[in-house]
Design an enzyme around this catalytic site. Structure first.
Site, PDB file in Angstrom:
ATOM      1  N   SER A   1       0.805  -1.221   0.000  1.00 19.42           N
ATOM      2  CA  SER A   1       0.000   0.000   0.000  1.00 19.42           C
ATOM      3  C   SER A   1       0.840   1.275   0.000  1.00 19.42           C
ATOM      4  CB  SER A   1      -1.019  -0.024   1.133  1.00 19.42           C
ATOM      5  OG  SER A   1      -0.435   0.003   2.398  1.00 19.42           O
TER       6      SER A   1
ATOM      7  N   ASP B   1       8.347   5.194 -11.346  1.00 22.40           N
ATOM      8  CA  ASP B   1       7.666   5.720 -12.543  1.00 22.40           C
ATOM      9  C   ASP B   1       8.231   7.055 -13.002  1.00 22.40           C
ATOM     10  OD1 ASP B   1       6.110   3.504 -12.254  1.00 22.40           O
ATOM     11  OD2 ASP B   1       4.195   4.549 -12.461  1.00 22.40           O
TER      12      ASP B   1
ATOM     13  N   LYS C   1      -1.124  -4.041  -3.378  1.00 24.77           N
ATOM     14  CA  LYS C   1      -2.352  -3.455  -2.830  1.00 24.77           C
ATOM     15  C   LYS C   1      -2.513  -2.039  -3.365  1.00 24.77           C
ATOM     16  CE  LYS C   1      -4.757  -1.961   1.306  1.00 24.77           C
ATOM     17  NZ  LYS C   1      -4.932  -0.580   0.822  1.00 24.77           N
TER      18      LYS C   1
END
Length: 527
Positions: free
Chosen positions: A299, A310, A324
């Site tokens: 999470s 990214d 998650k």
């Protein structure tokens, strides 16, 4: 693997494990003020409860029926929409708040007596002169020994209002004496940043165990300190970090990413998108960066790792994270209990969801470690199952994948020989802490005045504790091939002795020295 239940952990007073209650795989936003539901259906449930209370032939605890009903309803949703009763909610909230009021000891019930493993540094008990190895026999007039008291009855006797006092009756074995000491309860921090340290003259290291209310401030304080010590490279360790407050992970990412860089996007049921961008003034926007993750990084940990990966900001090292990508909101039910309901999905900056499938139910969902072991994923990067249809590109053209966790840029297999993975789990469990305590309890004086370097030399040349540990496990019904992993076992035993004798820094100094992920991070080609 069987284990004697008398060694069930009782750790820092009041600092209960968040993951036990809700799977350790959460991230959530601020509590909601409430919610609405269809009035007809709500009335139907209320009438049914009234019928049972008033007319059912036997007496029934309707509170327990309601709890079962709520859990059954949430079980039809997703594995992270959960019900938390009032007692557990207080404990979870305390852990996520980042502190508690108590006497500040790490303890467990040794035989039939509450034994102090270690006092919290700077805490009330340390200030009052309580030491490792002391037995707490009484708290005021409450007898704490010889009764095999359950955990939930111990904490109220040691916790209390700030500045309230409790008289403890102590037995100190090494001096063979009993005495009383008055302790003033105070706020005791529950650290979410375990440690920060310099790995070499240029590389700082920060270990985050969860994302609580205080995590960002703890992280920033340690990062400023490391920069002052010369850190131009940074390793952030998110292994075993099951998540917590999304906002705290975002604030940390903001310190690492340049102005206007997308950190995370959330999307709710109605399709509304909320995008969060980095602001100006981050204190580590340009230094070399590595993030360590494993199969239990979840999470909020994945939000931070995903934002770094990214945006081509750093290198992700380790094994595929939990997977998650759901956001929960805490909704009170009016009686001190609450539900944590999934209200949105989050997406990394490239637009990928890293939520793994929960189509086969919660039980299978949380057993995926076993599936990863069976497929060989924990030992070989080419065994990672990724969907080729869920490819995304970073700004520099690197391919990243959605659909089930963050896949690391640099893979590091599970420590230990294939088939012996249980050893690593046991060596990081509470049973090692209890074994070391009991070994020290036999003769603490042999370590008095021993400098840390001399301690390391003594432990390296001595196999006594390794042999004793094998016997200890066997006596508690645990059979493991320790001889095949002697170096790993001795390292963790030495580290735990160091923790109880010296402190957290010394523990990590031993553990990190041979840590495969840390070594990979320090590789000039990686970081």
């Amino acid at each position: 693997m069987k284990m004697n239940t008398k060694y069930v952990p009782i750790m820092v007073c009041g600092a209960l494990a968040l993951g036990i209650l809700i799977g350790g795989k959460i991230n959530f936003s601020v509590p909601a003020t409430g919610f609405t539901t269809n009035a007809t259906n709500k009335g139907k449930l209320n009438r049914l409860i009234d019928f049972i209370e008033n007319d059912y032939v036997d007496n029934v605890n309707t509170d327990s029926i309601i709890d079962i009903t709520v859990n059954d309803i949430l079980a039809q949703l997703d594995p992270h929409s959960v019900y938390i009763n009032s007692e557990d909610l207080q404990e979870v909230s305390q852990s996520m708040r980042g502190d508690f009021v108590g006497i500040g000891v790490n303890f467990y019930m040794y035989k039939d007596t509450l034994a102090v493993i270690k006092t919290v540094e700077g805490g009330p008990s340390e200030k009052a002169g309580i030491k490792s190895g002391d037995r707490i026999l009484m708290a005021d007039n409450d007898v704490l020994f010889g009764r095999k008291l359950p955990n939930d009855s111990l904490f109220p006797k040691l916790k209390g209002a700030k500045d309230s006092e409790v008289t403890l009756t102590i037995y100190r074995k090494e001096e063979n004496r009993k005495f009383k000491v008055r302790v003033k309860r105070d706020v005791v921090p529950i650290k979410s940043v375990d440690i920060s340290a310099m790995l070499d003259k240029n590389t700082g290291y920060i270990k985050i165990n969860r994302f609580a209310e205080t995590t960002y401030s703890e992280f920033r304080r340690e990062l400023v300190k490391l920069k002052g010590e010369g850190a131009t490279r940074l390793v952030i360790d998110l292994r075993e970090n099951g998540g917590g407050y999304l906002e705290e992970a975002v604030r940390i990412a903001d310190e690492l990413l340049k102005d206007e860089t997308l950190i995370v996007m959330t999307k709710n049921k109605g399709g509304k998108e909320d995008k969060t961008y980095a602001t100006e003034g981050g204190i580590f926007e340009t230094g070399k960066l590595a993030i360590l993750i494993n199969e239990n990084s979840a999470s909020a940990s994945e939000i931070l790792a995903g934002a770094i990966q990214d945006n081509d900001r750093g290198t992700i090292i380790g094994r595929r994270s939990f997977g998650k990508g759901l956001v929960q909101r805490e909704m009170p039910l009016g009686d001190g209990s609450a539900v944590r309901l999934t209200v949105a999905r989050y997406y990394t900056p490239t637009g990928r969801s890293i939520q793994k499938s929960y189509d086969h139910g919660a039980a299978e969902y949380f057993k995926e470690f076993g599936h990863r072991y069976e497929t060989g994923e924990l030992y070989a990067a080419d065994s990672i199952k990724i969907a080729d249809t869920l490819k995304f590109k970073t700004p520099k053209g690197k391919i990243v994948y959605g659909g089930g966790g963050i896949v690391p840029d640099v893979f590091v297999p599970l420590e230990g020989k294939h088939g012996d993975e249980s050893i690593g789990l046991v060596m990081q469990s509470g049973i090692v802490s209890y074994f070391v305590f009991e070994q020290l309890d036999k003769d603490r004086k042999q370590f008095e005045g021993v400098a840390f370097p001399d301690f390391l030399l003594k432990m390296d040349k001595n196999d006594t504790y390794f042999t004793n540990f094998k016997k200890y496990l066997k006596n508690n019904g645990v059979t493991l091939p320790l001889d095949h992993n002697k170096g790993l076992v001795k390292r963790y035993l030495t580290a735990e002795f160091a923790r109880q004798l010296y402190g957290e820094k010394e523990y990590y100094q031993i553990i990190l020295k041979e840590d495969a992920m840390v070594k990979k991070a320090l590789d000039a080609k990686t970081l």
